[in-house]
Design a protein around this motif. Structure first.
Motif, short mmCIF file in Angstrom:
data_model
loop_
_atom_site.label_atom_id
_atom_site.label_comp_id
_atom_site.label_asym_id
_atom_site.label_seq_id
_atom_site.Cartn_x
_atom_site.Cartn_y
_atom_site.Cartn_z
N GLU A 264 0.83 -1.21 0.00
CA GLU A 264 0.00 0.00 0.00
C GLU A 264 0.87 1.26 0.00
N GLN A 265 2.04 1.18 0.66
CA GLN A 265 2.95 2.33 0.66
C GLN A 265 3.66 2.45 -0.69
N LEU A 266 3.97 1.32 -1.28
CA LEU A 266 4.55 1.34 -2.62
C LEU A 266 3.58 1.97 -3.60
N GLU A 267 2.32 1.61 -3.51
CA GLU A 267 1.33 2.17 -4.42
C GLU A 267 1.20 3.68 -4.23
N TYR A 268 1.38 4.13 -3.00
CA TYR A 268 1.34 5.58 -2.73
C TYR A 268 2.44 6.28 -3.53
N LEU A 269 3.63 5.67 -3.58
CA LEU A 269 4.73 6.28 -4.34
C LEU A 269 4.50 6.15 -5.85
N VAL A 270 3.86 5.07 -6.27
CA VAL A 270 3.51 4.94 -7.69
C VAL A 270 2.61 6.10 -8.11
N GLN A 271 1.65 6.41 -7.24
CA GLN A 271 0.70 7.47 -7.54
C GLN A 271 1.26 8.87 -7.27
N HIS A 272 2.26 8.95 -6.40
CA HIS A 272 2.84 10.25 -6.02
C HIS A 272 4.37 10.18 -6.13
N TYR A 318 23.81 2.16 15.58
CA TYR A 318 23.00 3.12 14.82
C TYR A 318 21.60 2.57 14.54
N HIS A 319 21.51 1.29 14.32
CA HIS A 319 20.20 0.71 14.00
C HIS A 319 19.26 0.81 15.19
N ALA A 320 19.76 0.48 16.38
CA ALA A 320 18.93 0.58 17.57
C ALA A 320 18.48 2.02 17.82
N VAL A 321 19.39 2.96 17.62
CA VAL A 321 19.06 4.38 17.83
C VAL A 321 18.03 4.85 16.82
N ASN A 322 18.10 4.36 15.59
CA ASN A 322 17.15 4.78 14.56
C ASN A 322 15.74 4.24 14.80
N HIS A 323 15.59 3.34 15.76
CA HIS A 323 14.26 2.81 16.09
C HIS A 323 13.83 3.26 17.49
N SER A 324 14.48 4.27 18.01
CA SER A 324 14.20 4.74 19.36
C SER A 324 12.80 5.35 19.47
N GLU A 325 12.01 4.81 20.39
CA GLU A 325 10.67 5.35 20.63
C GLU A 325 10.73 6.77 21.18
N ALA A 326 11.79 7.06 21.92
CA ALA A 326 11.94 8.39 22.50
C ALA A 326 12.10 9.47 21.44
N VAL A 327 12.65 9.09 20.29
CA VAL A 327 12.89 10.05 19.21
C VAL A 327 11.80 9.99 18.15
N PHE A 328 11.40 8.77 17.76
CA PHE A 328 10.51 8.61 16.62
C PHE A 328 9.08 8.25 16.99
N GLY A 329 8.78 8.17 18.28
CA GLY A 329 7.41 7.95 18.71
C GLY A 329 7.08 6.48 18.92
N ASP A 330 5.85 6.24 19.37
CA ASP A 330 5.42 4.88 19.71
C ASP A 330 5.43 3.94 18.52
N ASP A 331 5.37 4.49 17.31
CA ASP A 331 5.37 3.63 16.12
C ASP A 331 6.76 3.56 15.48
N ALA A 332 7.79 3.78 16.27
CA ALA A 332 9.16 3.79 15.74
C ALA A 332 9.54 2.46 15.09
N MET A 333 8.92 1.37 15.54
CA MET A 333 9.22 0.05 14.98
C MET A 333 8.48 -0.19 13.67
N SER A 334 7.59 0.72 13.29
CA SER A 334 6.82 0.57 12.07
C SER A 334 7.49 1.32 10.92
N PHE A 335 7.35 0.77 9.73
CA PHE A 335 7.86 1.42 8.52
C PHE A 335 6.75 2.30 7.95
N ASP A 336 7.05 3.60 7.80
CA ASP A 336 6.04 4.55 7.33
C ASP A 336 6.69 5.57 6.41
N LEU A 337 6.47 5.41 5.12
CA LEU A 337 7.09 6.31 4.14
C LEU A 337 6.63 7.75 4.28
#
Length: 415
Positions: A264-272, A318-337
């Motif tokens: 569904e996220q890929l399709e978003y980029l196809v359309q945009h 770096y990978h653990a820091v890039n998934h930090s809930e403190a920085v990226f919010g409660d959905d930090a473990m989710s992929f969201d384009l």
């Protein structure tokens, strides 16, 4: 010591089936700095998984050295550190680091990198042309690896006909822990020797017929009134080759994996398609190319509530820091384009390129390659899906994918 029921972060088996997201979350829940045993080497270490703490370590090279035991997370004999690894910029501390970095930086200015865009796009179109009508490909070698390798070899002055050999050499050097990628650690050393010999031949060629590229920038430069030695040049050549090739290949591969996992996220980029540039930050955040780097404490110091002793091994994950809930919010473990729509400064918050004095000098080049590749891939490889299981690289350093066979519809059949 850590009591978490997961493998040592410096054990390549920890990453052999892909990134251990839940295990890293468990570490973050223990605190920003966690002491972990390494039964493989017998050298325990502090895993830094908090962004504030990672930034502090990265920005204070006087307290946390890259030179003492290298910036690489593995263990090397001290004589190897002193005789070999000291020649690469990633393993330098100030003031030498800034002097050498200044030389390399000129080859990677945004203005100069942007001038490569037409050539990169032409390469990308040719890459897709070779696979698009087949409806299937091995994505890593046939698509993801091509542009990063061609680009960095061109910038180094290496003829395009030698690129296959360099693909094999870099794989062997980087993935010596993976039995599918290299015969042994010795094979990695032999491959490094081959690269050094090639670099020395390139230096001789430059003396006969001067070039205008990264190679010439290094060979013609001086540090403290002295020219860079051929030995220094050869090791810098390897670092730039690997850093500019493996990293971007890895991010392109994982980016494609994530798009297939989130159609569904890929399709978003196809359309945009105009949103692809903004989406690159989330791709970089979610799967960093280089998992972790090392520093060595130069004095006793408190970090993240822990007492660090002089000489202690510090791992910047770096990978653990890039998934930090403190920085990226409660959905930090989710992929969201579309995360950048909520976080306009997302690009400044990710640590995929590091931060501080060792911030990746080729970050602008990597972003351009990622943008060009996905702008060409997304409209042409329609409805992509896995053909077989993904084979991940057995490495705690590079977050690689060995191979990823995919099927897809061409633009013509999709329409």
């Amino acid at each position: 010591m850590s009591q978490c029921p997961f493998a040592n972060l410096l054990n390549p088996d920890t990453y052999a089936q892909g990134m251990p997201y839940e295990a890293l979350k468990a570490i973050r829940q223990q605190g920003p700095v966690v002491k972990i045993d390494d039964p493989i080497t017998g050298v325990s270490y502090w895993a830094v998984v908090g962004q504030t703490e990672l930034d502090f370590v990265s920005k204070n090279p006087g307290l946390f050295s890259s030179a003492k035991r290298t910036a690489f997370p593995m263990e090397f004999p001290q004589d190897e550190v002193d005789l070999i690894h000291c020649h690469t910029i990633i393993n330098m501390d100030p003031p030498r680091h800034q002097k050498v970095r200044r030389i390399v930086r000129e080859a990677f200015t945004p203005k100069r990198v942007n001038s490569y865009e037409p050539a990169f796009r032409a390469h990308a179109k040719q890459i897709l042309d070779r696979v698009v009508d087949r409806g299937e490909c091995e994505f890593v070698e046939e698509v993801a690896a091509e542009l990063p390798l061609v680009a960095i070899l061109e910038l180094l002055g290496v003829p395009i006909e030698d690129r296959k050999q360099f693909f094999e050499w870099t794989n062997t050097m980087m993935f010596a822990d993976d039995p599918d990628m290299a015969v042994s650690v010795e094979a990695g050393q032999i491959a490094a020797g081959e690269c050094i010999n090639y670099a020395l031949k390139l230096a001789a060629l430059h003396r006969e017929t001067p070039m205008n590229n990264i190679t010439s920038a290094l060979l013609d430069a001086e540090v403290d009134g002295q020219a860079i030695s051929e030995e220094d040049f050869a090791w810098m050549f390897i670092l730039i080759l690997v850093g500019g090739n493996e990293s971007t290949r890895t991010v392109i591969s994982h980016g494609m994996r994530l798009l297939m996992e989130h159609p569904e996220q890929l399709e978003y980029l196809v359309q945009h398609p105009d949103k692809i540039t903004a989406a690159i930050d989330e791709i970089l955040r979610y799967n960093t190319a280089f998992i972790q780097m090392r520093r060595t404490a130069t004095e006793d110091i408190e970090l993240g509530g822990q007492q660090i002793a002089a000489g202690d091994k510090i791992i910047l994950h770096y990978h653990a820091v890039n998934h930090s809930e403190a920085v990226f919010g409660d959905d930090a473990m989710s992929f969201d384009l579309r995360r950048s729509e909520r976080m306009p400064k997302l690009g400044q918050q990710i640590r995929s390129f590091g931060i501080g004095q060792h911030f990746c000098i080729g970050s602008h080049l990597a972003r351009l390659e990622l943008q060009v590749m996905f702008e060409e891939i997304i409209p042409r490889l329609r409805n992509p899906r896995l053909q077989d299981n993904i084979a991940y690289t057995r490495s705690y350093f590079v977050n690689g994918i060995k191979n990823m066979h995919i099927r897809f519809d061409t633009a013509a059949t999709a329409d």
